[in-house]
Design a protein around this motif. Structure first.
Motif, PDB file in Angstrom:
ATOM      1  N   GLY A 106       0.810  -1.215   0.000  1.00 14.31           N
ATOM      2  CA  GLY A 106       0.000   0.000   0.000  1.00 14.31           C
ATOM      3  C   GLY A 106       0.844   1.266   0.000  1.00 14.31           C
ATOM      4  N   PHE A 152      -9.797  -2.484   6.713  1.00 13.53           N
ATOM      5  CA  PHE A 152      -8.587  -2.636   5.916  1.00 13.53           C
ATOM      6  C   PHE A 152      -8.719  -1.961   4.556  1.00 13.53           C
ATOM      7  CE2 PHE A 152      -5.802  -4.772   2.983  1.00 13.53           C
ATOM      8  CZ  PHE A 152      -4.629  -4.401   3.582  1.00 13.53           C
ATOM      9  N   VAL A 153      -9.890  -2.093   3.943  1.00 16.24           N
ATOM     10  CA  VAL A 153     -10.122  -1.424   2.656  1.00 16.24           C
ATOM     11  C   VAL A 153      -9.965   0.089   2.837  1.00 16.24           C
ATOM     12  CG1 VAL A 153     -11.869  -0.907   0.912  1.00 16.24           C
ATOM     13  CG2 VAL A 153     -11.584  -3.248   1.732  1.00 16.24           C
ATOM     14  N   ALA A 167      -6.339   0.904   3.047  1.00 14.78           N
ATOM     15  CA  ALA A 167      -5.717   0.767   1.721  1.00 14.78           C
ATOM     16  C   ALA A 167      -6.036   1.974   0.851  1.00 14.78           C
ATOM     17  CB  ALA A 167      -6.198  -0.515   1.047  1.00 14.78           C
ATOM     18  N   MET A 168      -7.264   2.499   0.962  1.00 12.78           N
ATOM     19  CA  MET A 168      -7.643   3.688   0.197  1.00 12.78           C
ATOM     20  C   MET A 168      -6.831   4.903   0.637  1.00 12.78           C
ATOM     21  SD  MET A 168     -11.719   4.084  -0.242  1.00 12.78           S
ATOM     22  CE  MET A 168     -11.864   5.708  -0.950  1.00 12.78           C
ATOM     23  N   LEU A 227      -3.925   4.921   1.998  1.00 10.47           N
ATOM     24  CA  LEU A 227      -2.522   4.796   1.616  1.00 10.47           C
ATOM     25  C   LEU A 227      -2.314   5.160   0.150  1.00 10.47           C
ATOM     26  CD1 LEU A 227      -1.284   1.557   3.422  1.00 10.47           C
ATOM     27  CD2 LEU A 227      -0.979   3.925   4.101  1.00 10.47           C
ATOM     28  N   ILE A 228      -3.161   4.613  -0.733  1.00 11.55           N
ATOM     29  CA  ILE A 228      -2.913   4.868  -2.164  1.00 11.55           C
ATOM     30  C   ILE A 228      -3.240   6.316  -2.522  1.00 11.55           C
ATOM     31  CG2 ILE A 228      -5.157   4.020  -3.010  1.00 11.55           C
ATOM     32  CD1 ILE A 228      -3.685   2.954  -5.475  1.00 11.55           C
TER      33      ILE A 228
END
Lengths: 238, 508
Positions: free
Chosen positions: B82, B245-246, B249-250, B252-253
């Protein structure tokens, strides 16, 4: 066509010289030959930085672009030459090759150690050139004037500058690659969150999750290198 | 209190002296705000690429992820992926256009379209919030690893790191910061390569064989429990809630390309193309780093399972990388890796302080409040602000002793993604953006992400009002929605002078 040679490195004195040279070219109906010399002398980055700051090179300025925009405003035709080598030598050589009637350059009036360290291009050119040389020693007022024009040029450009970049085919391809990557990343994250058992399946002696993670990292590096190669080639071609 | 490690201390002092020497050398010629904030715009792309990596790879990446992989297996690796993925946004969408419109700070880029003090103020506040939230964990990290690694007290560690950074940024600003980050990025790369080779040689296996071995054997965790390798190397060891977690992840990106201390690095290169090239260098360096960090973490747990209990410390995951180095290469290697961990903190903290000082001295003081002064004076003000921010960082670091502040980094990413990214993307790519759209968008992203964190389980415990630890999945879409919604509403009213201002711009 008659021409005036303007060597520029984007430093403040060079910007003032640019203003003068455009003025002169307009009066004489001459073309402005804009020369930038990239020094070959192996310079470590920190020396380059130190030099930039000693010459008070404005942070954003590409001297060539500045000269082009200023000339365009005054309807003076231009030609851009970029050379590599020793600065003074390339200036003299270009003046001869182009048959310039005049060389206009700025001098930075360095004092003390900076002078010893950087030397003076203007001094060498005046000494060795067979062409007439106008050396500009900028006054405080002229510097202010030249820099304010820089601001005008810049104030006008942001939207245009972004458009020039986003309109290229290269940028469009970047957007597609980005979309493809985001789909891959989203699939990876969603599978890792909601289909965990799939990640446990054996693959290449490891498991699907580990392999796809490694592939994703390698794909990131590969995309970056590939895109840069493509973009570099496109830039060279244009 | 841990005892002093003479070798670590010696190498640490050597790195310190080297840093000081570079700062003094570079500082002699810094004369204007332009040199101070963006190193005169004359940094070469290769150097900038390594410096970006050095800016971004914080102690959280090096010490934190190594520990996370050793303790939680695959979930630690997902973190690494990520952190890298965000750079794709920077490469394809942000780097080149941003270089074309930016000058010193993130707020400069946003105000390139509307000369608005309000936008600048909103952007400066968001810069400060993101940078401070990122800064506190770095300071706490420096204090808490200084004890075990070198043998100094927590407070001394924070003060030493803090003063060192103050010195770096006060002498030559971005010039010396660039060099510290460049050297650090380089050393970190060498360190992970050396450690990976060491792990594989000591284990006597090839890289894939090594991972396969972990998957097929039973793993005893540092906590004492035993799990099958295939569970350890699959998601779910740490992140139980998939939605959380999703959301992470969002963040981070989408957050990476909106972190102000990262964005200012793009203003240090001469041309947009250089911004792209430096991103590519950074992605190569960081890609190798995040790939190999997997072997560091797995190496530690592997040797731990081989009966070498010294390969990690069950009580402190952050010490995994240095302890692994000690097992592989003895005390010298341990000292080298420990010192690199310090250099890591130096580089990142310098970048953060530069971003904060720019927001205060350049954006708020000079532009918003209108205190225009001579180059010499504004340089002095910038340096003074950097010193002030550095001292505040030291105080915050000491006050936060013992607090669990690791979640602040995740929050910094979420705020950056919610407040900064919508504004930046709309400024660059959406012609109908209005001044109010940007202002309300930044504020909405900023406030919503902070409020959601305050009412999250991390802060409120199990009875939290909001069930996710990371606000990204709600606040990022909200930031975009408000920016675009307000922009479109504003367009309707013809009396809106901002709209006229936009129309006054030459249409293509």
């Amino acid at each position: 066509m008659k021409n005036i040679l303007l060597p520029t490195d984007g430093s403040t004195p060079a910007l003032v010289a640019t203003v003068k040279a455009v003025e002169m070219a307009k009066q004489r109906g001459a073309m402005l030959v804009i020369l930038r010399v990239e020094e070959q002398a192996p310079m470590v980055g920190i020396e380059r930085l130190a030099e930039s700051s000693a010459l008070m090179r404005p942070e954003f300025q590409d001297g060539v672009q500045y000269a082009q925009e200023l000339a365009a405003e005054n309807k003076v035709p231009t030609k851009v030459i970029i050379r590599e080598g020793s600065v003074a030598g390339e200036i003299i050589r270009t003046a001869n090759e182009e048959g310039s009637e005049l060389i206009v350059l700025g001098t930075s009036s360095l004092r003390g150690l900076n002078r010893l360290y950087l030397g003076s291009v203007a001094k060498t050119v005046v000494g060795q050139s067979s062409t007439s040389v106008v050396v500009i020693k900028p006054s405080a007022e002229e510097i202010k004037n030249a820099l304010s024009m820089v601001k005008e040029v810049i104030a006008e450009t942001p939207a245009k500058a972004v458009r020039t970049i986003t309109r290229t085919k290269q940028f469009r391809i970047g957007v597609y690659l980005f979309a493809a990557y985001v789909i891959g990343y989203a699939a990876f994250i969603l599978a890792g969150s909601y289909a965990k058992d799939m990640f446990k399946a054996a693959m290449l002696g490891m498991n699907v999750g580990t392999v796809s993670g490694i592939v994703l990292i390698l794909a990131t590096i590969g995309l970056a290198i590939g895109f840069n190669w493509y973009a570099g080639r496109t830039e060279e071609a244009s | 209190m841990a005892e002093i490690h003479p070798l670590s201390l010696a190498i640490f002092i050597a790195i310190t002296l080297l840093t000081l020497a570079i700062s003094i050398y570079a500082g002699r010629r810094v004369r204007t705000a332009g040199h101070y904030y963006v190193a005169g715009g004359g940094v070469r792309w290769f150097v900038n690429g390594f410096a970006i990596a050095g800016d971004y790879l914080s102690a959280a990446s090096f010490l934190g992820i190594t520990g996370l992989v050793a303790f939680a297996g695959y979930d630690g690796f997902i973190y690494a992926i990520g952190f890298l993925a965000g750079w794709i946004v920077a490469l394809f969408l942000i780097a080149e256009p941003l270089r074309a419109i930016g000058k010193f700070t993130f707020a400069d880029a946003l105000t390139s379209k509307f000369k608005s003090r309000k936008i600048r103020l909103a952007a400066a506040i968001s810069t400060l919030v993101v940078s401070v939230f990122y800064l506190i964990p770095q300071m706490v990290g420096s204090g808490s690893i200084v004890g075990p690694l070198i043998g100094l007290d927590y407070e001394i560690g924070v003060v030493v790191i803090g003063l060192l950074v103050v010195f770096i940024v006060a002498t030559a600003g971005m010039v010396s910061t660039t060099w510290v980050q460049f050297i650090k990025g380089f050393m970190l790369l060498i360190a992970v390569i050396a450690l990976t080779v060491g792990v594989l040689v000591a284990a006597g296996m090839g890289p894939f064989e090594f991972i396969g071995n972990i998957i097929s054997s039973n793993i005893t965790l540092p906590s004492g429990a035993t799990v099958p390798g295939e569970t350890f190397m699959a998601p779910g060891m740490k992140y139980k809630d998939p939605l959380d977690f999703v959301s992470l992840a969002m963040a981070l990106i989408l957050g990476t390309a909106a972190l102000p201390h990262i964005l200012i690095r793009y203003f240090t290169v001469p041309k947009p193309a250089d911004a792209r090239k430096s991103t590519v260098i950074a992605i190569i360096v960081m890609g190798i780093f995040y790939l190999l960090i997997l072997f560091l973490g797995l190496g530690a747990i592997y040797f731990f399972n081989q009966g070498i209990t010294g390969a990690l410390n069950p009580a402190d995951a952050n010490l995994t990388a240095p302890l692994l180095a000690q097992y592989i290469g003895g005390d010298v290697f341990y000292a080298v890796i420990s010192s690199i961990a310090f250099a890591t903190i130096l580089g990142t903290v310098s970048g953060l302080i530069m971003a904060s000082a720019g927001a205060i001295a350049h954006d708020i003081y000079a532009e918003v409040l209108g205190h225009k002064s001579s180059e010499k004076r504004s340089l002095l003000i910038s340096k003074g602000t950097a010193i002030g921010v550095g001292l505040i960082a030291i105080v915050l670091g000491i006050l936060s002793k013992g607090q669990n502040v690791a979640f602040l980094v995740g929050l910094a990413f979420a705020i950056a993604a919610s407040a900064n990214l919508p504004a930046l993307m709309c400024t660059l790519f959406w012609k109908r953006t209005t001044e109010n759209g940007l202002i309300y968008g930044i504020l909405a992203g900023l406030i919503s992400s902070i409020v959601l964190i305050v009412i999250s389980p991390t802060m409120m415990g199990p009875d939290a009002l909001f069930s996710l630890n990371n606000p990204g999945i709600v606040s990022i879409p909200l930031g975009f929605a408000v920016t675009m919604g307000v922009s479109m509403m504003g367009e309707g009213s013809a009396a809106n002078s901002k709209t006229e201002q936009r129309r006054a711009e030459p249409e293509e």
